[in-house]
Design a protein around this motif. Sequence first.
Motif, short mmCIF file in Angstrom:
data_model
loop_
_atom_site.label_atom_id
_atom_site.label_comp_id
_atom_site.label_asym_id
_atom_site.label_seq_id
_atom_site.Cartn_x
_atom_site.Cartn_y
_atom_site.Cartn_z
N ASP A 182 0.83 -1.21 0.00
CA ASP A 182 0.00 0.00 0.00
C ASP A 182 0.86 1.26 0.00
O ASP A 182 0.55 2.24 -0.68
CB ASP A 182 -0.95 0.00 1.19
N GLU A 183 1.95 1.26 0.77
CA GLU A 183 2.85 2.42 0.80
C GLU A 183 3.47 2.67 -0.57
O GLU A 183 3.61 3.81 -1.00
CB GLU A 183 3.96 2.22 1.83
N HIS A 184 3.82 1.59 -1.27
CA HIS A 184 4.41 1.73 -2.59
C HIS A 184 3.41 2.37 -3.57
O HIS A 184 3.77 3.27 -4.34
CB HIS A 184 4.87 0.36 -3.11
N ILE A 185 2.16 1.93 -3.52
CA ILE A 185 1.13 2.51 -4.39
C ILE A 185 0.92 3.99 -4.02
O ILE A 185 0.74 4.84 -4.89
CB ILE A 185 -0.20 1.73 -4.30
N ALA A 186 0.96 4.30 -2.73
CA ALA A 186 0.83 5.69 -2.29
C ALA A 186 1.99 6.54 -2.82
O ALA A 186 1.78 7.67 -3.27
CB ALA A 186 0.76 5.77 -0.77
N ASP A 187 3.20 5.99 -2.79
CA ASP A 187 4.35 6.72 -3.34
C ASP A 187 4.18 6.97 -4.83
O ASP A 187 4.53 8.05 -5.33
CB ASP A 187 5.65 5.94 -3.08
N MET A 188 3.65 5.99 -5.56
CA MET A 188 3.38 6.17 -6.99
C MET A 188 2.36 7.29 -7.21
O MET A 188 2.54 8.13 -8.11
CB MET A 188 2.84 4.87 -7.59
N ALA A 189 1.31 7.30 -6.40
CA ALA A 189 0.27 8.33 -6.53
C ALA A 189 0.86 9.71 -6.25
O ALA A 189 0.60 10.67 -6.99
CB ALA A 189 -0.89 8.03 -5.59
N ARG A 190 1.64 9.81 -5.18
CA ARG A 190 2.25 11.11 -4.85
C ARG A 190 3.20 11.58 -5.94
O ARG A 190 3.23 12.76 -6.28
CB ARG A 190 2.96 11.03 -3.51
N ALA A 191 3.96 10.65 -6.53
CA ALA A 191 4.89 11.01 -7.60
C ALA A 191 4.14 11.54 -8.82
O ALA A 191 4.68 12.34 -9.59
CB ALA A 191 5.75 9.81 -7.99
N ALA A 192 2.88 11.14 -8.97
CA ALA A 192 2.05 11.62 -10.08
C ALA A 192 1.30 12.90 -9.72
O ALA A 192 0.49 13.39 -10.51
CB ALA A 192 1.06 10.53 -10.50
#
Length: 158
Positions: free
Chosen positions: A109-119
Motif C-alpha cells: 500500500d505504501e508503494h502505491i501511495a508513493d506512486m500516486a504522490r509522484a504523479a
Amino acid sequence: MMPKKITGDKAISDDFHVAVIGGGPCGLYASHLLGKQGVNSIVYEDNSHVGVPEQCTGLFSTNMQKFVNLPKGVILGKVKGCSIRCGKKEFYLRTNRTVAHVTNRIKFDEHIADMARAAGTQIKVNHKYLGHEQLPDGRYKVKIRITKNGAVSEKNVL
C-alpha cells in the motif's frame, strides 16, 4: 517497525477535479493514473497510515506486475498451487509456474501511495470524507468522487 506515515509535501489546495475516498490500493492506483493524465486529485484516508490496519490478505495474481513494478521486500513468497479441503476430503492444485504472490500489505500500500504522490496526488490521512463544499456560483470544488464499498465502508451517495 512502524509503517511510514503518508503526508503531502505541498500545502493542500482547495480545488480538485477528483476526490478519492479511501487510501487502499485501488483508490491510490486510480489517483496515480489520474495524476499521470494531469488530473488534480486528492485522497482522503480516515486512518493515520496508508495500509494500516490491514483490511485483507496480501495475496495477488502475478498479473499485478503488469500494472505495478513491486520493489524488493514487498513480495514475501510465490504461490504455485493450493490445497482445498472439505470435511475429510482434500485435493491439490499445482503448477510449475508462479500464479500469485504473497505480499507485505503495508509495504504494498505504501508503494502505491508513493506512486500516486509522484504523479501529483495529495494524500490526507486522519481525514474522514463527509462531503464537498458548494461554491457561491453553484459549482463544487470536487467535480468527481471515487469511493468504495468494502467491508468497513459506509454506503454514501451523492
